[in-house]
Design a protein around this motif. Structure first.
Motif, PDB file in Angstrom:
ATOM      1  N   TYR A 218      44.512  41.243  42.495  1.00 26.50           N
ATOM      2  CA  TYR A 218      44.882  39.928  41.801  1.00 26.50           C
ATOM      3  C   TYR A 218      44.809  40.126  40.262  1.00 26.50           C
ATOM      4  CZ  TYR A 218      45.696  34.916  40.537  1.00 26.50           C
ATOM      5  OH  TYR A 218      46.032  34.083  39.754  1.00 26.50           O
ATOM      6  N   VAL A 219      43.597  40.486  39.814  1.00 26.82           N
ATOM      7  CA  VAL A 219      43.407  40.605  38.587  1.00 26.82           C
ATOM      8  C   VAL A 219      44.271  41.502  37.710  1.00 26.82           C
ATOM      9  CG1 VAL A 219      41.089  39.836  38.636  1.00 26.82           C
ATOM     10  CG2 VAL A 219      41.424  42.207  38.594  1.00 26.82           C
ATOM     11  N   ASP A 220      44.210  41.406  36.291  1.00 29.42           N
ATOM     12  CA  ASP A 220      45.136  42.187  35.468  1.00 29.42           C
ATOM     13  C   ASP A 220      44.442  43.635  35.393  1.00 29.42           C
ATOM     14  OD1 ASP A 220      46.600  40.091  34.796  1.00 29.42           O
ATOM     15  OD2 ASP A 220      44.899  39.638  33.283  1.00 29.42           O
ATOM     16  N   HIS A 221      43.143  43.856  35.239  1.00 28.88           N
ATOM     17  CA  HIS A 221      42.624  44.952  35.226  1.00 28.88           C
ATOM     18  C   HIS A 221      41.249  45.193  36.302  1.00 28.88           C
ATOM     19  CE1 HIS A 221      44.369  45.342  31.363  1.00 28.88           C
ATOM     20  NE2 HIS A 221      44.183  44.324  31.052  1.00 28.88           N
ATOM     21  N   ALA A 222      41.595  46.166  37.264  1.00 33.49           N
ATOM     22  CA  ALA A 222      40.678  46.378  38.342  1.00 33.49           C
ATOM     23  C   ALA A 222      39.957  47.452  38.273  1.00 33.49           C
ATOM     24  CB  ALA A 222      41.721  46.411  39.661  1.00 33.49           C
ATOM     25  N   VAL A 223      38.695  47.382  38.132  1.00 31.21           N
ATOM     26  CA  VAL A 223      37.656  48.464  38.289  1.00 31.21           C
ATOM     27  C   VAL A 223      36.829  48.683  39.589  1.00 31.21           C
ATOM     28  CG1 VAL A 223      35.872  49.413  36.833  1.00 31.21           C
ATOM     29  CG2 VAL A 223      37.452  47.918  35.584  1.00 31.21           C
ATOM     30  N   VAL A 224      37.026  49.878  39.976  1.00 25.68           N
ATOM     31  CA  VAL A 224      36.291  50.208  41.211  1.00 25.68           C
ATOM     32  C   VAL A 224      35.071  51.145  40.668  1.00 25.68           C
ATOM     33  CG1 VAL A 224      36.312  51.190  43.415  1.00 25.68           C
ATOM     34  CG2 VAL A 224      37.982  49.579  42.528  1.00 25.68           C
ATOM     35  N   MET A 225      33.679  50.980  41.432  1.00 23.44           N
ATOM     36  CA  MET A 225      32.621  51.749  41.129  1.00 23.44           C
ATOM     37  C   MET A 225      33.100  53.165  41.975  1.00 23.44           C
ATOM     38  SD  MET A 225      31.277  49.407  39.663  1.00 23.44           S
ATOM     39  CE  MET A 225      29.744  50.042  39.382  1.00 23.44           C
ATOM     40  N   ALA A 226      32.504  54.034  41.506  1.00 16.64           N
ATOM     41  CA  ALA A 226      32.459  55.542  42.002  1.00 16.64           C
ATOM     42  C   ALA A 226      32.234  55.441  43.486  1.00 16.64           C
ATOM     43  CB  ALA A 226      31.582  56.521  41.227  1.00 16.64           C
ATOM     44  N   ASN A 227      31.267  54.686  43.958  1.00 12.42           N
ATOM     45  CA  ASN A 227      30.646  54.566  45.345  1.00 12.42           C
ATOM     46  C   ASN A 227      31.562  53.620  46.189  1.00 12.42           C
ATOM     47  OD1 ASN A 227      28.899  52.663  43.240  1.00 12.42           O
ATOM     48  ND2 ASN A 227      28.996  51.605  45.169  1.00 12.42           N
ATOM     49  N   GLY A 228      32.634  52.942  45.576  1.00 13.29           N
ATOM     50  CA  GLY A 228      33.398  52.299  46.363  1.00 13.29           C
ATOM     51  C   GLY A 228      34.232  53.028  47.366  1.00 13.29           C
TER      52      GLY A 228
END
Length: 258
Positions: A218-228
Motif C-alpha cells: 500500500y505505501v509509496d516506498h516499501a522496504v524489506v529486511m534482508a531476513n524477510g
C-alpha cells in the motif's frame, strides 16, 4: 493536509525494528529520533499488543502506533480506532480450538489471557521474549477482544474454512494472529492517515513477514529486511540489511530520511 510532517514512516517490530534479541539497538533508536527531528512521523505497525511494545516505544520515542494487526491505533495517548471481534465468533473459535486440541489467547488493549497452558503457548511467547499469558478461559465473555492468537501447528485450513469471517496471519510455527476480516496493517495505515489528516504525504514502510505484505503493497516506498520472507521481498522497492545488522538505519539513509 497536515503540514506538521514531511512524511510518515511505518515500522514492523519483530524481525524489523527489533533485533534478534527482540530489542531496539542503540543505533536504530538514534536513527528513529533523527527521523522525527527531520520532520517525519515514525509509526510502529505491528501484530503485537500495546503491552508488548512499551520498551520499543521508550527506546525510539515513538508515540503513534498501529497494533494488533490494525485493530488498535493510538496517537499521542489517544485511541484512534478499535476493531472488535464479536463474542459469538470468538465462541466458535474457542469451540473449534478445543475440538482440535489447540489453545487461544485473547487480546484487549491492555491484557492478554489464554484458554489453557501448553508447550505451543510457551514456545510462541518465548520466541518473541514476552511473558506467557495467564489462563482465563472465559475472559472473552467479559472484555472487548481485538485480536486472537491461535496456538496451533497445522490446523490452518480448519480455521480458514470454518471461520471465514476472520483473517489469519501465521506469525510462527506455533501460532496464528487472527483478526476480524477487514482489519490489517494496511487498514490501520488508511485509518490513521484519514484520522490525522495525513493523506497526500509520502509514506514508507519497513517489514519482513506475512502480515506486512498488505502494508508493503500500500505505501509509496516499501522496504524489506534482508531476513524477510520471499513474498515480502516481492513487494519491495528496496531491500535493506537484516534486523541483526541495523537494516533500519541503512534503509532510512537510502531514502535520505536521516
Amino acid at each position: 493536509m497536515n503540514n506538521e510532517y514531511r512524511g510518515v514512516v511505518f515500522f514492523d517490530l519483530d524481525g524489523t525494528l527489533l533485533n534478534e534479541n527482540s530489542v531496539v539497538s542503540p543505533a536504530v533508536g538514534q536513527a528513529i529520533k533523527a527521523l522525527r527531528k527531520n520532520g517525519y512521523l515514525p509509526v510502529i505497525n505491528t501484530g503485537r499488543s500495546p503491552l508488548e511494545i512499551v520498551a520499543a516505544r521508550e527506546a525510539t520515542g515513538i508515540d503513534t502506533f498501529v497494533s494488533l494487526n490494525g485493530c488498535y491505533i493510538e496517537h499521542r495517548l489517544q485511541s484512534v480506532y478499535q476493531g472488535k471481534i464479536e463474542t459469538e465468533i470468538i465462541q466458535r473459535v474457542v469451540a473449534l480450538a478445543t475440538k482440535l486440541g489447540d489453545q487461544v489467547a485473547f487480546y484487549t488493549t491492555d491484557q492478554i489471557k489464554a484458554t489453557a497452558h501448553s508447550e505451543r503457548l510457551a514456545s510462541a511467547y518465548n520466541l518473541i521474549h514476552t511473558p506467557i499469558p495467564a489462563v482465563a478461559p472465559d475472559f472473552y465473555l467479559h472484555h472487548d477482544i481485538l485480536m486472537l492468537l491461535l496456538l496451533t501447528a497445522d490446523h490452518d485450513q480448519d480455521y480458514h474454512q470454518q471461520l471465514p469471517e476472520l483473517t489469519y496471519y501465521r506469525n510462527s510455527p506455533f501460532s496464528i494472529d487472527t483478526v476480524r476480516r477487514g482489519n490489517s496493517k494496511m487498514h490501520g495505515i488508511k485509518t490513521l492517515m484519514n484520522n490525522l489528516n495525513l493523506n497526500g504525504l509520502p509514506t514508507y514502510a519497513f517489514g519482513d513477514g506475512p502480515n506486512d505484505i498488505p502494508m508493503l503493497s500500500y505505501v509509496d516506498h516499501a522496504v524489506v529486511m534482508a531476513n524477510g520472507i520471499p513474498e515480502a521481498k516481492a513487494q519491495a522497492e528496496f531491500i535493506t540489511q537484516s534486523n541483526r545488522e541495523d537494516g533500519i538505519v541503512a534503509g532510512l539513509r537510502h531514502y535520505e530520511l536521516i
